[in-house]
Design an enzyme around this catalytic site. Structure first.
Site, mmCIF file in Angstrom:
data_model
loop_
_atom_site.group_PDB
_atom_site.id
_atom_site.type_symbol
_atom_site.label_atom_id
_atom_site.label_comp_id
_atom_site.label_asym_id
_atom_site.label_seq_id
_atom_site.Cartn_x
_atom_site.Cartn_y
_atom_site.Cartn_z
ATOM 1 N N ILE A 275 54.789 -0.878 -48.484
ATOM 2 C CA ILE A 275 56.079 -1.344 -48.130
ATOM 3 C C ILE A 275 56.924 -0.029 -47.851
ATOM 4 C CG2 ILE A 275 57.847 -2.827 -48.815
ATOM 5 C CD1 ILE A 275 55.109 -4.139 -48.328
ATOM 6 N N ARG B 255 52.140 31.782 -25.022
ATOM 7 C CA ARG B 255 50.783 31.975 -25.578
ATOM 8 C C ARG B 255 50.036 32.688 -24.362
ATOM 9 N NH1 ARG B 255 47.777 33.809 -29.852
ATOM 10 N NH2 ARG B 255 45.681 33.183 -29.645
ATOM 11 N N ILE C 104 45.599 22.133 -27.420
ATOM 12 C CA ILE C 104 46.231 23.251 -26.516
ATOM 13 C C ILE C 104 46.771 24.488 -27.489
ATOM 14 C CG2 ILE C 104 48.450 23.646 -25.277
ATOM 15 C CD1 ILE C 104 47.947 21.016 -23.991
ATOM 16 N N GLU D 34 52.509 -2.690 -38.139
ATOM 17 C CA GLU D 34 53.032 -4.065 -37.377
ATOM 18 C C GLU D 34 51.949 -4.858 -36.595
ATOM 19 O OE1 GLU D 34 56.937 -4.045 -36.191
ATOM 20 O OE2 GLU D 34 57.641 -2.461 -37.562
ATOM 21 N N THR E 215 47.369 -3.984 -36.074
ATOM 22 C CA THR E 215 46.556 -3.094 -35.693
ATOM 23 C C THR E 215 46.416 -3.109 -34.079
ATOM 24 O OG1 THR E 215 44.685 -4.459 -36.184
ATOM 25 C CG2 THR E 215 45.438 -3.047 -37.924
ATOM 26 N N SER E 216 45.688 -2.227 -33.471
ATOM 27 C CA SER E 216 45.363 -2.146 -32.234
ATOM 28 C C SER E 216 44.397 -3.437 -31.870
ATOM 29 C CB SER E 216 44.523 -0.852 -31.633
ATOM 30 O OG SER E 216 45.680 0.210 -31.663
#
Length: 383
Positions: free
Chosen positions: A157, A268, A337, A363, A365-366
């Site tokens: 929660i 870089r 990267i 909220e 799941t996929s």
């Protein structure tokens, strides 16, 4: 609705962008490493009106719609997912549920404090053995004189230990399954109500998370929120709106990862030239930027439908599904990267990657999003 930002939106965006750069980005690493809830920054966001962003102006809020909320959450998440999650859950879940289903007395009692941040809100649906399957809910409220007796527990929660106002879902008629669930408002100091912090999370470590326990908590019927056994129907409406903000949170994390990657690739040097000069890196950056733009447009489309009073459940699930998985891909590529540095806490991309994972779980799941989308498509096809 056109998606270009008007003057008010630009002012809101730029104000938040400065705040995030000055007050959130420099400290997000320390919050994550120490698992500290940044109470002082949350108070500052309250002073900016962000904790009352979605609350009606009648109760002291800004009265922003879904599109403004998406803008707010994206900007904050770009700096830190945990702070964005705090603002999103406070506005969209607890405050949102009270605004949706509360009586006039309940709205007047709770929304002004939530709008100013004097009270922090939490929303309790998930249990140790009940997540997507709300019908498996064990927490129960039974009639007790002129009110209810609440027993059970909730898990994962948000704002669980720092919250003051809790919207709690409980079974009131087990025989009806998820159609026998009712919402209640529980205050922090209610006798029999206790909270235990949940630590050592994979990500969102600056967000307060807790286990809630209810041991014979007595609630007068005036604390019942919405219709008896109507809590699940209201929950679906709350989650539809919440999925737009989670999509925006995912876009913000992905955008933060992209911006970090652009800066690192320009600074870089490898093989005598900047990383950004290598086509392999350029292609990664291009793919990240393209998917982020698509995810943002899907989020704004769902928000536009919501603000326009049109059906948006399918579009909210699409936006949440796509944006959360875009965030995972973008943050993963950002770590790639950065190479070995991306695998350390020296750069924030590893934190973005850990935080982004929650967006594929919280909220809905996929997998749940795909179920919602598929059901909507089949319903449309069979009309």
């Amino acid at each position: 609705m056109p998606f270009e930002l008007g003057p008010d939106h630009l002012l809101l965006r730029d104000t938040l962008r400065r705040f995030v750069a000055e007050r959130i980005i420099p400290r997000a690493k320390s919050w994550d490493q120490a698992e500290i809830f940044p109470a002082d920054v949350v108070e500052e966001l309250a002073e900016l009106g962000m904790l009352g962003a979605s609350i009606d102006s009648r109760y002291g809020g800004a009265g922003y719609g879904a599109q403004e909320m998406a803008l707010i959450i994206e900007e904050i998440a770009r700096g830190d997912g945990s702070v964005a999650l705090t603002v999103a859950s406070h506005n969209g879940l607890c405050s949102g549920h009270i605004a949706l289903a509360g009586s006039p007395e309940q709205k007047q009692r709770y929304l002004p404090g939530l709008a100013t941040g004097k009270s922090l809100g939490a929303w309790a649906l998930t249990e140790p053995n009940s997540g997507s399957d709300a019908a498996g809910m064990i927490t129960q409220a039974v009639p007790d004189g002129d009110g209810w007796r609440l027993n059970g527990s909730k898990n994962f929660i948000t704002q669980g230990t720092v919250g003051h106002v809790f919207v709690v879902l409980a079974a009131t008629n087990k025989a009806l399954g998820n159609r026998g669930i009712t919402a209640f408002i529980v205050e922090r100091d209610a006798p029999g109500f206790s909270r235990s912090p949940l630590k050592e999370k994979h990500g969102m470590r600056g967000s307060d998370t807790a286990v809630l326990s209810f041991d014979d908590v007595h609630l007068p019927d005036s604390q019942r929120l919405g219709a008896l056994n109507g809590g699940f129907v209201d929950t679906l409406k709350v989650l539809d709106r919440g999925r737009i903000t989670i999509a925006a949170l995912a876009v913000g994390l992905a955008r933060g990862a992209l911006e970090q990657s652009l800066a690192y690739a320009s600074e870089r040097h490898q093989f005598g030239q900047p990383l950004s000069a290598h086509q392999a890196i350029q292609f990664k950056l291009a793919d990240m930027a393209t998917e982020i733009e698509a995810a943002r447009l899907m989020t704004w489309q769902a928000a536009s439908l919501c603000d326009g009073g049109q059906p948006f459940s399918k579009e909210a699930s699409m936006a949440k599904l796509f944006a959360s998985e875009v965030a995972m891909r973008a943050c993963d590529q950002a770590v790639q990267i950065h190479g070995g540095y991306g695998y350390t806490a020296e750069y924030p991309v590893e934190r973005y990657l850990r935080d982004a994972k929650l967006c594929t779980i919280g909220e809905g799941t996929s997998e749940i999003q795909r179920m919602v989308i598929a059901r909507a498509l089949l319903k449309e096809a069979n009309r």
